[in-house]
Design a protein around this motif. Sequence first.
Motif, PDB file in Angstrom:
ATOM      1  N   SER A 407      27.584 130.034  41.541  1.00 53.66           N
ATOM      2  CA  SER A 407      26.771 129.290  40.574  1.00 53.66           C
ATOM      3  C   SER A 407      27.505 129.159  39.237  1.00 53.66           C
ATOM      4  N   LYS A 408      28.240 130.207  38.842  1.00 54.19           N
ATOM      5  CA  LYS A 408      28.910 130.156  37.531  1.00 54.19           C
ATOM      6  C   LYS A 408      30.051 129.141  37.495  1.00 54.19           C
ATOM      7  N   LEU A 409      30.853 129.103  38.565  1.00 57.62           N
ATOM      8  CA  LEU A 409      32.060 128.262  38.512  1.00 57.62           C
ATOM      9  C   LEU A 409      31.753 126.764  38.474  1.00 57.62           C
ATOM     10  N   PRO A 410      30.900 126.244  39.394  1.00 60.45           N
ATOM     11  CA  PRO A 410      30.614 124.814  39.295  1.00 60.45           C
ATOM     12  C   PRO A 410      30.089 124.441  37.904  1.00 60.45           C
ATOM     13  N   LYS A 411      29.278 125.325  37.302  1.00 58.40           N
ATOM     14  CA  LYS A 411      28.745 125.018  35.958  1.00 58.40           C
ATOM     15  C   LYS A 411      29.876 125.018  34.917  1.00 58.40           C
ATOM     16  N   ALA A 412      30.735 126.039  34.972  1.00 59.86           N
ATOM     17  CA  ALA A 412      31.840 126.108  34.002  1.00 59.86           C
ATOM     18  C   ALA A 412      32.748 124.887  34.150  1.00 59.86           C
ATOM     19  N   LEU A 451      38.267 129.412  34.425  1.00 64.90           N
ATOM     20  CA  LEU A 451      38.639 130.778  34.822  1.00 64.90           C
ATOM     21  C   LEU A 451      38.673 131.704  33.608  1.00 64.90           C
ATOM     22  N   ASP A 452      39.121 131.171  32.454  1.00 69.29           N
ATOM     23  CA  ASP A 452      39.052 131.964  31.205  1.00 69.29           C
ATOM     24  C   ASP A 452      37.619 132.422  30.973  1.00 69.29           C
ATOM     25  N   GLU A 453      36.703 131.442  31.098  1.00 71.38           N
ATOM     26  CA  GLU A 453      35.281 131.742  30.828  1.00 71.38           C
ATOM     27  C   GLU A 453      34.745 132.756  31.848  1.00 71.38           C
ATOM     28  N   GLU A 455      36.393 134.967  33.696  1.00 66.65           N
ATOM     29  CA  GLU A 455      36.991 136.299  33.571  1.00 66.65           C
ATOM     30  C   GLU A 455      36.433 137.019  32.341  1.00 66.65           C
ATOM     31  N   SER A 456      36.203 136.273  31.278  1.00 68.58           N
ATOM     32  CA  SER A 456      35.629 136.919  30.087  1.00 68.58           C
ATOM     33  C   SER A 456      34.186 137.356  30.385  1.00 68.58           C
ATOM     34  N   ASP A 457      33.455 136.518  31.108  1.00 71.29           N
ATOM     35  CA  ASP A 457      32.084 136.839  31.507  1.00 71.29           C
ATOM     36  C   ASP A 457      32.027 138.102  32.384  1.00 71.29           C
ATOM     37  N   LEU A 458      33.019 138.218  33.283  1.00 67.40           N
ATOM     38  CA  LEU A 458      33.026 139.361  34.203  1.00 67.40           C
ATOM     39  C   LEU A 458      33.757 140.570  33.609  1.00 67.40           C
ATOM     40  N   GLY A 459      34.268 140.397  32.399  1.00 63.33           N
ATOM     41  CA  GLY A 459      34.961 141.503  31.724  1.00 63.33           C
ATOM     42  C   GLY A 459      36.283 141.866  32.380  1.00 63.33           C
ATOM     43  N   ILE A 460      36.991 140.842  32.918  1.00 58.61           N
ATOM     44  CA  ILE A 460      38.283 141.107  33.580  1.00 58.61           C
ATOM     45  C   ILE A 460      39.401 141.041  32.556  1.00 58.61           C
TER      46      ILE A 460
END
Length: 460
Positions: A407-412, A451-453, A455-460
């Motif tokens: 759900s997160k990726l298609p939106k980003a 992917l920046d968004e 990874e930052s969301d997932l704290g990677i």
Amino acid sequence: MTSTINPETLSGERIEELQQIAGDHMFMHAAQTNDWRGKLKVYTKGEGVWVETADGHRYLDAMAGLWYKSAGYGRTEIADAVYAQMTAIDSSPSGGATVPQVELAGKVAELYPDHGARSFFVSGGSEAVETAVKMAKKYSILNGKAGAFKVISRRYSYHGGTAMAVSLGGSPAADPMGPLMPGAIHVNNWNSYRMPYEGDPVDVAIKCANEFEEVIKHQGVETVAAMIAEPISAAFGIQVPPAEYWQRLREIADQYNVVLIADEVITGFGRTGEYFAPMNWGVQPDITSVAKAITSGYAPLGAAIATKKIADAFVGGPNETFKHLITFGGHPIAAAAALANLKIFEREDLVGNSKRMGTYLYEQLQSLFSHKSVGDVRGGLGLLAAVELVADRETKTPFPASAGLASKLPKALFDRNLVSFRAGDVIAICPPLSINKDEVDFIVSAIDGALDELESDLGI
Ligand SMILES: Cc1ncc(COP(=O)(O)O)c(C=O)c1O
């Protein structure tokens, strides 16, 4: 990256009304109503690789509709061809044909590596697969294998939504069918990132192909009519096999007199940089199922293309007749659209562009390895590529469902003006074949930002 799309927006009130009707009365295909109700994307315009929604937002369609918009959007000459055919004679009495149907059969034979090929036209990919398999079964009977009804296919493949096609695809589309078609037998699929066996990729690919042989021997040669596979499995995450895989499939089919079907519903008509994907490997299947790009989605059409050897078996008397009929299969309007579409392919060398831009796309995607979450980049054979994300690159461990990638990726990506609804663990990339370098850069840059968004969301 400018587009000449004229804004054709709808009023907020009208959009709300459409949302209400859709939310109350529409099934979206393979989608959960709660996921889109009230926020359905309603598109009103398209040109080239760009589409525009009713509220005036513009997106690059990195999925070419659903793997089909190969000539790109807004081709008015296809609309003109459809109009001309519809006003001349929209369909003919049974037993006859119209000019575009005949011409299309000739054009397909011209583009297909076996120029003696014969096409059975249908309305889409599932029907093309059903037709190909039924043809293979009848061919086997005519060819001295009267008891042959089994068909070998691969797990995690996708061959369509109708009953026989679902039986052949080893995917969740089988839900809720219950018992599948008797005689549908599945073997391992090719997966370059998570190979089913250890070893050199070419050796493993041959071993995977040999699974077809094992089944044929185990089941009894006389019982197996056909083997079917997608040249590049999109359902399994864009898996490009080494050339030896399809070459070995061909050898096995020849050795055991089994019909080899290439399901080219996605790869057919230029997607891999050749008109037909097995041409990349010097392989000629016996029957090829196609749909999608044959009209670039301007009208629904599919075909089972039989080589001359297969087709000639059906020329004879009543016993040899292929008793298969689909009322609207190969509709003249769709045939006219296909001919106009293929004229564009030739004039603009879209297949060559697929090869060139596919190579460029694959090169540019390598930069995404700067993201820790990128485990694999697949492609390199035309404009069909994928980026696979993993929680741990070393162990190739996927993200847990709770990470919410689907759900997160298609939106980003949408937020970066890119349509790529097939984004989750695997981000599939399949743009129109008319794409240019700037537009490829736009895709890669949007994925980079998304992917920046993430990874930052997932704290990677
Ligand atoms: C490889 C393959 N075969 C068959 C089909 C079924 O085609 P359709 O949806 O047009 O029936 C698809 C659809 O995506 C496909 O990808």
